[in-house]
Design an enzyme around this catalytic site. Sequence first.
Site, PDB file in Angstrom:
ATOM      1  N   LYS A  22       2.001   7.611  -7.498  1.00 33.22           N
ATOM      2  CA  LYS A  22       1.083   8.046  -6.427  1.00 33.22           C
ATOM      3  C   LYS A  22       1.653   7.689  -5.052  1.00 33.22           C
ATOM      4  O   LYS A  22       1.726   8.529  -4.159  1.00 33.22           O
ATOM      5  CB  LYS A  22      -0.275   7.364  -6.611  1.00 33.22           C
ATOM      6  CG  LYS A  22      -1.168   7.413  -5.379  1.00 33.22           C
ATOM      7  CD  LYS A  22      -2.534   6.809  -5.611  1.00 33.22           C
ATOM      8  CE  LYS A  22      -2.661   5.351  -5.262  1.00 33.22           C
ATOM      9  NZ  LYS A  22      -2.738   5.035  -3.842  1.00 33.22           N
ATOM     10  N   ASN A  23       2.046   6.428  -4.898  1.00 30.54           N
ATOM     11  CA  ASN A  23       2.436   5.982  -3.558  1.00 30.54           C
ATOM     12  C   ASN A  23       3.819   6.478  -3.149  1.00 30.54           C
ATOM     13  O   ASN A  23       4.233   6.290  -2.007  1.00 30.54           O
ATOM     14  CB  ASN A  23       2.328   4.456  -3.450  1.00 30.54           C
ATOM     15  CG  ASN A  23       0.868   4.027  -3.481  1.00 30.54           C
ATOM     16  OD1 ASN A  23      -0.028   4.849  -3.323  1.00 30.54           O
ATOM     17  ND2 ASN A  23       0.624   2.746  -3.708  1.00 30.54           N
ATOM     18  N   ARG A  92      -5.891   6.944   2.499  1.00 32.91           N
ATOM     19  CA  ARG A  92      -5.105   6.180   3.472  1.00 32.91           C
ATOM     20  C   ARG A  92      -3.813   6.904   3.876  1.00 32.91           C
ATOM     21  O   ARG A  92      -3.427   6.930   5.045  1.00 32.91           O
ATOM     22  CB  ARG A  92      -4.779   4.832   2.810  1.00 32.91           C
ATOM     23  CG  ARG A  92      -3.808   3.963   3.530  1.00 32.91           C
ATOM     24  CD  ARG A  92      -4.492   3.142   4.569  1.00 32.91           C
ATOM     25  NE  ARG A  92      -3.557   2.375   5.368  1.00 32.91           N
ATOM     26  CZ  ARG A  92      -3.896   1.752   6.471  1.00 32.91           C
ATOM     27  NH1 ARG A  92      -5.118   1.796   6.911  1.00 32.91           N
ATOM     28  NH2 ARG A  92      -3.005   1.083   7.159  1.00 32.91           N
ATOM     29  N   CYS A 116      -9.118   3.067  -0.159  1.00 34.86           N
ATOM     30  CA  CYS A 116      -9.884   1.944  -0.709  1.00 34.86           C
ATOM     31  C   CYS A 116     -10.293   0.983   0.388  1.00 34.86           C
ATOM     32  O   CYS A 116      -9.506   0.696   1.297  1.00 34.86           O
ATOM     33  CB  CYS A 116      -9.032   1.198  -1.738  1.00 34.86           C
ATOM     34  SG  CYS A 116      -8.812   2.101  -3.262  1.00 34.86           S
ATOM     35  N   ARG A 121      -7.762  -2.704   7.567  1.00 35.30           N
ATOM     36  CA  ARG A 121      -6.490  -2.018   7.306  1.00 35.30           C
ATOM     37  C   ARG A 121      -6.078  -1.333   8.605  1.00 35.30           C
ATOM     38  O   ARG A 121      -6.287  -0.138   8.802  1.00 35.30           O
ATOM     39  CB  ARG A 121      -6.618  -1.015   6.159  1.00 35.30           C
ATOM     40  CG  ARG A 121      -6.901  -1.691   4.830  1.00 35.30           C
ATOM     41  CD  ARG A 121      -6.944  -0.715   3.686  1.00 35.30           C
ATOM     42  NE  ARG A 121      -5.618  -0.305   3.236  1.00 35.30           N
ATOM     43  CZ  ARG A 121      -5.410   0.528   2.209  1.00 35.30           C
ATOM     44  NH1 ARG A 121      -6.429   1.013   1.545  1.00 35.30           N
ATOM     45  NH2 ARG A 121      -4.189   0.856   1.861  1.00 35.30           N
ATOM     46  N   ILE A 123      -3.923   0.143  11.858  1.00 37.14           N
ATOM     47  CA  ILE A 123      -2.783   1.082  11.969  1.00 37.14           C
ATOM     48  C   ILE A 123      -2.035   0.825  13.282  1.00 37.14           C
ATOM     49  O   ILE A 123      -1.358   1.690  13.802  1.00 37.14           O
ATOM     50  CB  ILE A 123      -3.228   2.562  11.858  1.00 37.14           C
ATOM     51  CG1 ILE A 123      -4.346   2.890  12.862  1.00 37.14           C
ATOM     52  CG2 ILE A 123      -3.630   2.915  10.444  1.00 37.14           C
ATOM     53  CD1 ILE A 123      -4.586   4.386  13.005  1.00 37.14           C
ATOM     54  N   ASP A 124      -2.185  -0.415  13.814  1.00 42.71           N
ATOM     55  CA  ASP A 124      -1.542  -0.727  15.091  1.00 42.71           C
ATOM     56  C   ASP A 124      -0.017  -0.621  15.027  1.00 42.71           C
ATOM     57  O   ASP A 124       0.623  -0.181  15.996  1.00 42.71           O
ATOM     58  CB  ASP A 124      -1.975  -2.123  15.590  1.00 42.71           C
ATOM     59  CG  ASP A 124      -1.764  -3.207  14.551  1.00 42.71           C
ATOM     60  OD1 ASP A 124      -1.921  -2.928  13.352  1.00 42.71           O
ATOM     61  OD2 ASP A 124      -1.441  -4.347  14.930  1.00 42.71           O
ATOM     62  N   ASP A 305      -1.314  -4.625  -5.620  1.00 42.49           N
ATOM     63  CA  ASP A 305      -2.010  -3.623  -6.435  1.00 42.49           C
ATOM     64  C   ASP A 305      -2.230  -4.093  -7.875  1.00 42.49           C
ATOM     65  O   ASP A 305      -2.998  -3.490  -8.612  1.00 42.49           O
ATOM     66  CB  ASP A 305      -1.214  -2.308  -6.464  1.00 42.49           C
ATOM     67  CG  ASP A 305      -1.157  -1.658  -5.100  1.00 42.49           C
ATOM     68  OD1 ASP A 305      -1.947  -2.046  -4.226  1.00 42.49           O
ATOM     69  OD2 ASP A 305      -0.301  -0.777  -4.901  1.00 42.49           O
ATOM     70  N   ARG A 399      -8.413   8.449  -8.476  1.00 41.08           N
ATOM     71  CA  ARG A 399      -7.523   8.610  -7.314  1.00 41.08           C
ATOM     72  C   ARG A 399      -6.080   8.280  -7.683  1.00 41.08           C
ATOM     73  O   ARG A 399      -5.148   8.805  -7.068  1.00 41.08           O
ATOM     74  CB  ARG A 399      -7.956   7.678  -6.179  1.00 41.08           C
ATOM     75  CG  ARG A 399      -9.252   8.067  -5.516  1.00 41.08           C
ATOM     76  CD  ARG A 399      -9.467   7.235  -4.282  1.00 41.08           C
ATOM     77  NE  ARG A 399      -8.243   7.195  -3.502  1.00 41.08           N
ATOM     78  CZ  ARG A 399      -7.877   6.196  -2.711  1.00 41.08           C
ATOM     79  NH1 ARG A 399      -8.648   5.165  -2.569  1.00 41.08           N
ATOM     80  NH2 ARG A 399      -6.744   6.258  -2.046  1.00 41.08           N
TER      81      ARG A 399
END
Length: 429
Positions: A22-23, A92, A116, A121, A123-124, A305, A399
């Site tokens: 997936k990732n 995400r 999730c 989380r 995003i800077d 994970d 997912r």
Amino acid sequence: MGEYHIRGMNPLRGKISPGGSKNAVLPILAAAVLNGGKSVIFGCPDISDTHIALKILRALGCKADFNDGVITVDSEDLKCTTVPQEYIKKMRSSIIFMGSLLGRAGAAVVSHPGGCDLGERAIDYHIKALLKMGAVIREDAGILHCRADGLTGQHIIFDTPSVGATENVMLAAVLAKGETVVTNAAREPEIVDLQNFLLGMGAKVAGAGTERIVINGVTKLRDTQHTVIPDRIVAGTFLTAAAITGGEITLTNVVPEHIYPIYTRLAEAGCTVKEEEDRIHLRAPKRLVSIDSLTTLPHPGFPTDMHQPFTSMLSIAKGSCIIKETLFDARNKHIPELRRMGAEILTLSSCSSYIVRGVKTLSGATVEAKDLRGGAALILAGLAAHGKTVVKESHHIERGYERIEQSLASLGADIELKPSESEEITQPS
Ligand code: EPU
């Protein structure tokens, strides 16, 4: 909406392959925007996140088909640079389209991503890096309006390694002017897979898998083909499922090196593990023993994970373990659910650390998946519990796991995915 009905205590036995990652596939699909041509991607997992990425591509004007594990994307006609909020809120990885759209079209409209709920989380890192490369970003009511009149290569240094931010910079840098260097880059296998996909379309990228990635911008890319790496977290979940049920399985079509941080800990818990070229064999002992401590870290450390599936496993191992989750501050929603099944888990003051004291057995209960890996953890607990377990909210698990009930049933588990009760009631008779 569905729920898994599980009758536990069947040791898992047999052979299984985890399927594509997936990732890995999600950033690759975002990268398919870059070449303005065809990408054929083999070994794609049929999970709901993949389908959301395909919907995003279609909303942008790309042609995208998915047949029997093969995705074909044609990104020649990019008609739009706005990623629809309804999709971005669900996943995400949709934020990674920011880098590829800016690189290809000089514009992107995205919002703060969903996925999730694992706590803060941010995003800077993504935003700071793209600003440094020349993007202009205006935030209006949570929507990020990004523009760039040609990005330029820069030296990007991350405070801590971030998978998503590393991917976003790689994608933004492929068509940027000059050289981009990423220092303290994430080293996950999915980053290496993204590099391989980009190399196939003619990008100049080197160093993925190390903490320093160098991208030299090019002006033109070509059509490409790629096979996605096997999913190391699905593989780890299957191994842990065999361990928790006292079973014996062989994983085929895996890259053992990717799973090393997981299977070495399973060996510490008393499993016999053998690796061969592209397979791993695991035999579980009668009773697992606990491991002293488990701390999640970026790759090649123990993956965050996997900590939730390991919590289930350790909850029936002999002894106690301190688990420290160092990446996400709210990856702990599985704990109250496991307690309902009889697990003894003491949360420490930080909420991201807890002590799992192994009990002899868990008891079946009705529990609720609150996120993807936490949901998988509850399924595993159900496989090891006495009696019947119902895991509600299957959509979280869908997912990232392709028909997990069929995979586990093929190994001897008694598990079924059923429509949730409320849906059953509303069915016409
Ligand atoms: N971080 C920041 N600022 C940023 C980006 C990250 O502070 O701008 C922090 C995060 O808060 C976190 C750490 O950096 O503490 C690492 O986060 P990272 O960016 O690496 O995570 P991600 O890209 O959001 C990916 C995976 C996750 C996986 C993590 C860590 C995808 C789509 N997601 O998330 O996978 O847990 O890396 O390995 O690749 C899952 O599959 O269940 C999942 C959550």
